[in-house]
Design a protein around this motif. Structure first.
Motif, PDB file in Angstrom:
ATOM      1  N   VAL A   8       0.849  -1.201   0.000  1.00 25.37           N
ATOM      2  CA  VAL A   8       0.000   0.000   0.000  1.00 25.37           C
ATOM      3  C   VAL A   8       0.880   1.244   0.000  1.00 25.37           C
ATOM      4  CG1 VAL A   8      -1.725   1.304   1.299  1.00 25.37           C
ATOM      5  CG2 VAL A   8      -1.910  -1.186   1.132  1.00 25.37           C
ATOM      6  N   GLN A   9       1.958   1.226   0.772  1.00 28.11           N
ATOM      7  CA  GLN A   9       2.855   2.380   0.809  1.00 28.11           C
ATOM      8  C   GLN A   9       3.462   2.657  -0.558  1.00 28.11           C
ATOM      9  OE1 GLN A   9       5.409   1.147   4.035  1.00 28.11           O
ATOM     10  NE2 GLN A   9       4.199   2.266   5.557  1.00 28.11           N
ATOM     11  N   ARG A  10       3.788   1.607  -1.299  1.00 27.25           N
ATOM     12  CA  ARG A  10       4.333   1.808  -2.645  1.00 27.25           C
ATOM     13  C   ARG A  10       3.283   2.445  -3.557  1.00 27.25           C
ATOM     14  NH1 ARG A  10       7.438  -2.250  -6.845  1.00 27.25           N
ATOM     15  NH2 ARG A  10       7.664  -0.666  -8.465  1.00 27.25           N
ATOM     16  N   ALA A  11       2.044   1.982  -3.469  1.00 27.39           N
ATOM     17  CA  ALA A  11       0.967   2.580  -4.270  1.00 27.39           C
ATOM     18  C   ALA A  11       0.823   4.059  -3.931  1.00 27.39           C
ATOM     19  CB  ALA A  11      -0.342   1.834  -4.030  1.00 27.39           C
ATOM     20  N   TYR A  12       0.839   4.389  -2.642  1.00 27.78           N
ATOM     21  CA  TYR A  12       0.723   5.780  -2.207  1.00 27.78           C
ATOM     22  C   TYR A  12       1.908   6.608  -2.707  1.00 27.78           C
ATOM     23  CZ  TYR A  12      -3.243   4.903   1.023  1.00 27.78           C
ATOM     24  OH  TYR A  12      -4.462   4.621   1.567  1.00 27.78           O
ATOM     25  N   ARG A  13       3.125   6.038  -2.657  1.00 30.26           N
ATOM     26  CA  ARG A  13       4.307   6.767  -3.153  1.00 30.26           C
ATOM     27  C   ARG A  13       4.182   7.059  -4.647  1.00 30.26           C
ATOM     28  NH1 ARG A  13       7.176   3.081   0.008  1.00 30.26           N
ATOM     29  NH2 ARG A  13       7.800   1.913  -1.840  1.00 30.26           N
ATOM     30  N   GLU A  14       3.691   6.072  -5.403  1.00 31.77           N
ATOM     31  CA  GLU A  14       3.515   6.267  -6.849  1.00 31.77           C
ATOM     32  C   GLU A  14       2.486   7.365  -7.122  1.00 31.77           C
ATOM     33  OE1 GLU A  14       4.618   4.096  -9.634  1.00 31.77           O
ATOM     34  OE2 GLU A  14       6.044   3.042  -8.349  1.00 31.77           O
ATOM     35  N   LEU A  15       1.416   7.363  -6.349  1.00 33.74           N
ATOM     36  CA  LEU A  15       0.390   8.402  -6.497  1.00 33.74           C
ATOM     37  C   LEU A  15       0.947   9.776  -6.139  1.00 33.74           C
ATOM     38  CD1 LEU A  15      -2.628   6.466  -4.987  1.00 33.74           C
ATOM     39  CD2 LEU A  15      -2.441   7.256  -7.367  1.00 33.74           C
ATOM     40  N   GLU A  16       1.783   9.812  -5.106  1.00 34.82           N
ATOM     41  CA  GLU A  16       2.376  11.086  -4.708  1.00 34.82           C
ATOM     42  C   GLU A  16       3.337  11.587  -5.789  1.00 34.82           C
ATOM     43  OE1 GLU A  16       4.088  13.312  -0.801  1.00 34.82           O
ATOM     44  OE2 GLU A  16       4.543  11.175  -0.996  1.00 34.82           O
ATOM     45  N   ALA A  17       4.128  10.689  -6.352  1.00 35.05           N
ATOM     46  CA  ALA A  17       5.066  11.070  -7.419  1.00 35.05           C
ATOM     47  C   ALA A  17       4.321  11.624  -8.631  1.00 35.05           C
ATOM     48  CB  ALA A  17       5.920   9.876  -7.820  1.00 35.05           C
ATOM     49  N   ALA A  18       3.112  11.120  -8.868  1.00 37.05           N
ATOM     50  CA  ALA A  18       2.315  11.585 -10.003  1.00 37.05           C
ATOM     51  C   ALA A  18       1.517  12.848  -9.668  1.00 37.05           C
ATOM     52  CB  ALA A  18       1.361  10.479 -10.445  1.00 37.05           C
ATOM     53  N   GLY A  19       1.583  13.291  -8.403  1.00 37.46           N
ATOM     54  CA  GLY A  19       0.865  14.506  -8.016  1.00 37.46           C
ATOM     55  C   GLY A  19      -0.601  14.291  -7.705  1.00 37.46           C
ATOM     56  N   VAL A  20      -1.011  13.047  -7.565  1.00 36.92           N
ATOM     57  CA  VAL A  20      -2.420  12.743  -7.295  1.00 36.92           C
ATOM     58  C   VAL A  20      -2.737  12.927  -5.816  1.00 36.92           C
ATOM     59  CG1 VAL A  20      -4.202  10.934  -7.411  1.00 36.92           C
ATOM     60  CG2 VAL A  20      -2.518  11.159  -9.249  1.00 36.92           C
TER      61      VAL A  20
END
Length: 153
Positions: free
Chosen positions: A54-66
């Motif tokens: 879940v943390q990886r999914a959140y990091r990816e979303l943060e990197a994309a600015g979501v």
């Protein structure tokens, strides 16, 4: 928050399933700017996956600015995440109309017995087809004649 589902047997990594579902919920407005996502531990427990997934999914979303991760408030949907990339008075209405069309397409596909995977394959095929086809009015490269060769060859 709308229910998320993961398929542990799918070829798509679980973090990507979570990331794409959350990004889609933001895109359609089901998750609004400022809305807090569940704590990664809570979501991991609910989905039956590792916290790191879940943390990886959140990091990816943060990197994309979501989303934005905030120390005291947790992970929240970014204020500009759902904002259309183009602006103008008619763009918001166009986006609402487009979303209605997408919902109608999904409803029609389900009525005809297509599952989500089959529908996504059709959409990806249409995207690929349109990428190969030049858009109307697009500038097409013209082969240059070699010096000394007759015109038209």
């Amino acid at each position: 928050m709308t229910e998320l589902r993961v398929d542990l047997t799918a070829a798509t990594p679980v973090y990507e399933q979570i990331r794409s579902q959350l990004a889609a919920l933001v895109a359609v407005g089901a998750l609004r700017p400022g809305e807090r996502l569940p704590a990664s531990r809570d979501l991991a427990r609910d989905l039956g996956v590792a916290v790191g997934t879940v943390q990886r999914a959140y990091r990816e979303l943060e990197a994309a600015g979501v989303v934005h991760a905030r120390r005291r408030t947790g992970t929240v949907v970014a204020g500009d995440a759902a904002r259309p990339p183009r602006s103008g008075p008619d763009h918001t209405a166009d986006r609402v109309d487009l979303l209605a069309d997408v919902r109608a397409l999904v409803a029609r596909a389900r009525a005809e017995g297509l599952d989500d995977g089959e529908l996504l394959l059709l959409v990806r095929g249409a995207q690929a087809e349109l990428r190969r086809r030049p858009s109307p009015g697009a500038v097409r490269p013209v082969a240059r004649a070699r010096p000394g060769s007759p015109p038209g060859r």
